[in-house]
Enzyme design. Sequence first.
Site, PDB file in Angstrom:
ATOM      1  N   LYS A 129       2.277  -3.391   7.249  1.00 47.12           N
ATOM      2  CA  LYS A 129       2.567  -3.557   5.815  1.00 47.12           C
ATOM      3  C   LYS A 129       4.003  -3.127   5.519  1.00 47.12           C
ATOM      4  O   LYS A 129       4.708  -3.755   4.729  1.00 47.12           O
ATOM      5  CB  LYS A 129       1.581  -2.746   4.964  1.00 47.12           C
ATOM      6  CG  LYS A 129       0.157  -3.274   4.948  1.00 47.12           C
ATOM      7  CD  LYS A 129       0.009  -4.671   4.347  1.00 47.12           C
ATOM      8  CE  LYS A 129       0.263  -4.709   2.856  1.00 47.12           C
ATOM      9  NZ  LYS A 129      -0.073  -6.054   2.295  1.00 47.12           N
ATOM     10  N   THR A 161       0.820  -1.203   0.000  1.00 47.53           N
ATOM     11  CA  THR A 161       0.000   0.000   0.000  1.00 47.53           C
ATOM     12  C   THR A 161       0.863   1.266   0.000  1.00 47.53           C
ATOM     13  O   THR A 161       1.993   1.238   0.479  1.00 47.53           O
ATOM     14  CB  THR A 161      -0.901  -0.002   1.253  1.00 47.53           C
ATOM     15  OG1 THR A 161      -1.449   1.287   1.446  1.00 47.53           O
ATOM     16  CG2 THR A 161      -0.109  -0.348   2.507  1.00 47.53           C
ATOM     17  N   ASP A 162       0.275   2.367  -0.465  1.00 41.32           N
ATOM     18  CA  ASP A 162       0.984   3.650  -0.387  1.00 41.32           C
ATOM     19  C   ASP A 162       1.022   4.183   1.043  1.00 41.32           C
ATOM     20  O   ASP A 162       1.757   5.127   1.339  1.00 41.32           O
ATOM     21  CB  ASP A 162       0.346   4.689  -1.331  1.00 41.32           C
ATOM     22  CG  ASP A 162      -1.105   5.014  -1.013  1.00 41.32           C
ATOM     23  OD1 ASP A 162      -1.708   4.331  -0.160  1.00 41.32           O
ATOM     24  OD2 ASP A 162      -1.653   5.958  -1.619  1.00 41.32           O
ATOM     25  N   GLU A 163       0.230   3.564   1.946  1.00 39.66           N
ATOM     26  CA  GLU A 163       0.168   4.089   3.316  1.00 39.66           C
ATOM     27  C   GLU A 163       1.485   3.910   4.063  1.00 39.66           C
ATOM     28  O   GLU A 163       1.710   4.553   5.087  1.00 39.66           O
ATOM     29  CB  GLU A 163      -0.992   3.432   4.079  1.00 39.66           C
ATOM     30  CG  GLU A 163      -2.318   3.697   3.403  1.00 39.66           C
ATOM     31  CD  GLU A 163      -3.540   3.316   4.230  1.00 39.66           C
ATOM     32  OE1 GLU A 163      -3.465   3.354   5.463  1.00 39.66           O
ATOM     33  OE2 GLU A 163      -4.568   2.995   3.615  1.00 39.66           O
ATOM     34  N   TYR A 185      -1.876  -0.654  10.891  1.00 42.39           N
ATOM     35  CA  TYR A 185      -1.981  -1.310   9.585  1.00 42.39           C
ATOM     36  C   TYR A 185      -0.771  -0.984   8.716  1.00 42.39           C
ATOM     37  O   TYR A 185      -0.090  -1.886   8.207  1.00 42.39           O
ATOM     38  CB  TYR A 185      -3.269  -0.869   8.871  1.00 42.39           C
ATOM     39  CG  TYR A 185      -3.284  -1.190   7.391  1.00 42.39           C
ATOM     40  CD1 TYR A 185      -3.286  -2.502   6.943  1.00 42.39           C
ATOM     41  CD2 TYR A 185      -3.284  -0.162   6.427  1.00 42.39           C
ATOM     42  CE1 TYR A 185      -3.279  -2.805   5.572  1.00 42.39           C
ATOM     43  CE2 TYR A 185      -3.285  -0.459   5.068  1.00 42.39           C
ATOM     44  CZ  TYR A 185      -3.275  -1.777   4.647  1.00 42.39           C
ATOM     45  OH  TYR A 185      -3.261  -2.070   3.297  1.00 42.39           O
TER      46      TYR A 185
END
Length: 352
Positions: A163, A134-136, A159
């Site tokens: 990741k 993810t870009d998060e 989260y």
Amino acid sequence: MKKIIITGGAGFIGSAVIRQFIAETAATVINVDKLTYAGNLQSLASVADNPRYRFEQVDICDAAEIARLFREHQPDVVMHLAAESHVDRSISGPAAFIQTNIVGTYTLLAAAREYWSNLPDERKNAFRFHHISTDEVYGSLGDSGYFTEDTAYQPNSPYSASKASSDHLVRAWHHTYGFPVVTTNCSNNYGPYHFPEKLIPLIILNAVNGKPLPIYGKGDNIRDWLYVDDHARALRLVLEKGQLGETYNIGGWNEKTNLEVVHAVCAILDELHPQGAPHASLITYVQDRPGHDRRYAIDASKIARELGWKPLETFETGLRKTVEWYLGNTAWVNGVVSGEYQNWIQQNYGDR
Ligand code: NAD
């Protein structure tokens, strides 16, 4: 033809990838999924009887079962999507995120490397482990700038931290053992078969049912939206042509505030489902998520330049398809809106 293990194939993105592989290629797909609350085999009804599709209900943290899968299925490639994926759940219960996203990714990497190291040279050279992220992991942006593949990791939620950890493990397996990996970091996906705890399906279903449309804070957080089938196409391209050890950011160049997204959904519903219009009158502001990242925006120029990928949908076309899908697929919707989901919504958001 290729045999692919796809983890998390019963989830939102994994099921889109599987439906595409079965419809558009001659590949054989082994779907490895634990079937948590987010896994739904109804999303795979269209491929369930295809001889090139197999389902294995396995937890990626179960080393013995994962080793069995590699032994029995002898895959050519692995696409790893299984994860706990909902930020709000990671705040109220981070343990499952640490277990699946970090320990599970480690377990999969260890088994995949053991299998890969014993392959004959030709198959060994062609093997790929594609890690989907993810870009998060990059944290939050101010008013300007974009996340590139070189942006430093600064994950802010349990989260995104889990990741980020998994991304680092995958990177280390390449650097240390020469294990053939590619990683992709994608922006927010939307589209059919999305579990209705996420913003867009939640808004569609609440609006249709005349329930409040909850907006965190002032609704000015910005996300970069990509239609799920465009993401699936990008993943297939990276698997096929991505350079070993490289990362590719995937995004749709579609920055929107949450409020803009909700108004866009309401405008389409006013037209397609006029009962209850104007649906925007249901908008309700609720207390912001703790540590809510302000802005995400992906610079997707590397994948465009090096692999020739670009999204087929604009936000307008993709959103219309999505709303139409939810309006036309009440059986799927009723199937996922289970007791467990209702309880969780009740505990975390109050009655909506
Ligand atoms: P999802 O929550 O819809 O699906 C996750 C799937 O993984 C479910 O089918 C679940 O049953 C399965 N799973 C969970 N724990 C498991 C375990 N221990 N063993 C085996 N299976 C398990 O998630 P999604 O939105 O489809 O996301 C898929 C991947 O893409 C995730 O890795 C996520 O981090 C990443 N991603 C998602 C988005 C997005 O906008 N949804 C954006 C970028 C990246």
